[in-house]
Each structure stands twice: as C-alpha cells, then as structure tokens.
Design a protein around this motif. Structure first.
Motif, short mmCIF file in Angstrom:
data_model
loop_
_atom_site.label_atom_id
_atom_site.label_comp_id
_atom_site.label_asym_id
_atom_site.label_seq_id
_atom_site.Cartn_x
_atom_site.Cartn_y
_atom_site.Cartn_z
N THR A 68 0.84 -1.20 0.00
CA THR A 68 0.00 0.00 0.00
C THR A 68 0.88 1.25 0.00
O THR A 68 1.79 1.36 0.81
N GLN A 104 -4.29 6.80 -2.95
CA GLN A 104 -3.84 5.57 -2.31
C GLN A 104 -3.81 4.45 -3.32
O GLN A 104 -4.75 4.26 -4.10
N ARG A 110 2.69 1.16 3.71
CA ARG A 110 2.47 0.17 4.76
C ARG A 110 2.37 -1.19 4.09
O ARG A 110 2.18 -1.28 2.88
N PRO A 156 -6.39 -5.71 6.76
CA PRO A 156 -7.53 -5.12 6.05
C PRO A 156 -8.22 -4.01 6.82
O PRO A 156 -8.79 -3.10 6.23
N SER A 157 -8.16 -4.07 8.14
CA SER A 157 -8.85 -3.06 8.94
C SER A 157 -8.17 -1.70 8.86
O SER A 157 -8.73 -0.70 9.29
N GLY A 158 -6.96 -1.67 8.34
CA GLY A 158 -6.23 -0.41 8.27
C GLY A 158 -5.47 -0.09 9.54
O GLY A 158 -4.82 0.94 9.64
N GLN A 159 -5.54 -1.00 10.52
CA GLN A 159 -4.84 -0.75 11.78
C GLN A 159 -3.38 -1.14 11.65
O GLN A 159 -2.94 -2.16 12.17
N GLU A 160 -2.67 -0.33 10.95
CA GLU A 160 -1.29 -0.63 10.62
C GLU A 160 -0.57 0.67 10.33
O GLU A 160 -1.10 1.54 9.65
N THR A 161 0.64 0.76 10.83
CA THR A 161 1.37 2.02 10.73
C THR A 161 1.72 2.37 9.29
O THR A 161 2.13 1.51 8.52
N GLN A 162 1.57 3.63 8.95
CA GLN A 162 2.07 4.16 7.69
C GLN A 162 3.40 4.85 7.98
O GLN A 162 3.51 5.64 8.90
#
Lengths: 113, 117
Positions: free
Chosen positions: B31, B48, B95, B100-106
């Motif tokens: 991503t 994005q 990232r 899938p939830s987007g709970q991940e550091t950029q």
C-alpha cells in the motif's frame, strides 16, 4: 466533518520536564490512532500507536492515553529533551475508511535548555 | 532500517510548468499513499494505491494531477500545469497492507518541497 483536532498549537517546556500533548477527535468510529513527530523539513516520523480496544500504551519515554468516552487522545513524553522539539500530529483512521489517515493540525513542542 | 525514498527533495518551478515526484516505498509494502502538506497543517491524502491499483483518488485534483504505480512498486505523482497554490510538501507513505482493517502504521518518506513561482 470528521476531523482530528489539537487543543494547543504550541507547547513550551523545560528540558527534563514531562510534556503532555493533547488531541480531540470527532469520529466515534475511529479505531486506530497514531502519533507522529515531524521535524522541520522532514516527513512525519512514527512515534507510537494505539488501537481502540486499549486505553493506554507505553513506549520508550512516551505514553499514549486514549479516552473513548470523551474522544480524547494524549501523548506524554517523559524527561523531555531538546531533540524532542518538533511538531506533533495525531492521526486517526477507522475500518471503513480504507486506512485513510486523518491528521490534526499539529502542536509545536519547544524544549528550552 | 528500511525507509521510504523520495526525490527530488526540493523543486522550484514556474506556474504552468509540469513537475513530477518519485517515491520508492519500503520493500514489500503493498500500500502506497501520496499526501500533500501545506505549511502549518497536517498531511492530506491525495491518492492511495494497493499494489498497482488506485483504491482512493477522491481527493486528487484530476484535472491537473496524475499518479501511477505501474509495477506496483515505485510511484510517480505528476502535476501539469502547476499553479501557485500547489506550493506544498508532497509526502509519500507506505504500509504492508496486510491488515484489512487499516490498523497498521504508515511510514513516511522525507517529502518533496515544491515551490511554484
């Protein structure tokens, strides 16, 4: 609209003191929050994150507190150092946003020697 | 430590000219994001990518801005023609995209500071 805002645009502290930077968010559906540090002329640098199923998370010299009841986020920096001087942003996202981060306006932290 | 690379770091151009910015994300990050940051404000998402596909370009001014990630690795953001109001910092972030939830550091690159005269 949905946004993440900060209470204070500037914060000045003495070296060695503890710093607290606050953030208010308006989207109750937000489920993931990140604090970034941005030094002049550089990109945001990850500091610490927290998920909505937690209310506190600690890192090295930093602690993030999340109060979902009042939709408030704070970053605590222990024993603040001159190198901590920067703009601090909180950012939030929620599951259906496709991981789009919404940033607040930033707080300028100045550490006086 | 792996980092997001961007070039150039600074760009000065005259209005109506074309400019292009390049980003190389952290290896393995599926991503990729382009943000615009006006001085004194937080970054705002422009586009994005998930691999080579655009998944969100709702905030991209498509009359003058374009973005591509042809092989799903590095990416280019172009502005043509540039306007005075485009002066800003253009940030790239990436990232892994495994959450899938987007709970991940950029993770952000150093940015390209654009000045349009």
């Amino acid at each position: 609209g949905e946004s993440v805002g900060l209470h204070l645009p500037t914060l000045s502290v003495q070296e060695g003191d503890n710093s607290i930077i606050n953030c208010a968010y308006s989207n109750s559906a937000s489920d993931y929050f990140i604090w970034y540090k941005q030094e002049s002329g550089k990109g945001p640098q990850f500091i610490i994150d927290i998920r909505s199923n937690m209310d506190k998370r600690q890192g090295q010299r930093v602690t993030v507190l999340l109060n979902k009841t009042v939709k408030h986020l704070s970053l605590q920096i222990a024993a603040t150092q001159p190198g901590d001087s920067a703009v601090y942003f909180c950012a939030e996202t929620f599951g259906t946003s496709g991981s789009r981060l919404t940033f607040g306006e930033g707080t300028q932290l100045t550490v006086n020697p | 430590e792996a980092e997001v690379a961007q070039s150039p770091r600074y760009k000065i151009t005259e209005k109506s000219q074309a400019v292009a910015f390049w980003c190389d994300p952290i290896s393995g990050h599926a991503t990729l994001y382009w943000y615009r940051q006006i001085l004194g404000q937080g970054p705002e998402l422009l586009v994005q990518f998930q691999d080579e596909s655009v998944v969100d370009d709702s905030q991209l001014p498509k009359d003058r801005f374009s973005a591509e990630r042809l092989k799903g690795v590095d990416s280019t953001l172009k502005i043509q023609p540039a306007e005075l109001g485009d002066s800003a910092m253009y940030l790239c972030a990436s990232r892994t995209g495994n959450t899938p939830s987007g709970q991940e550091t950029q993770y952000f690159g150093p940015g390209t500071r654009l000045l349009v005269l």
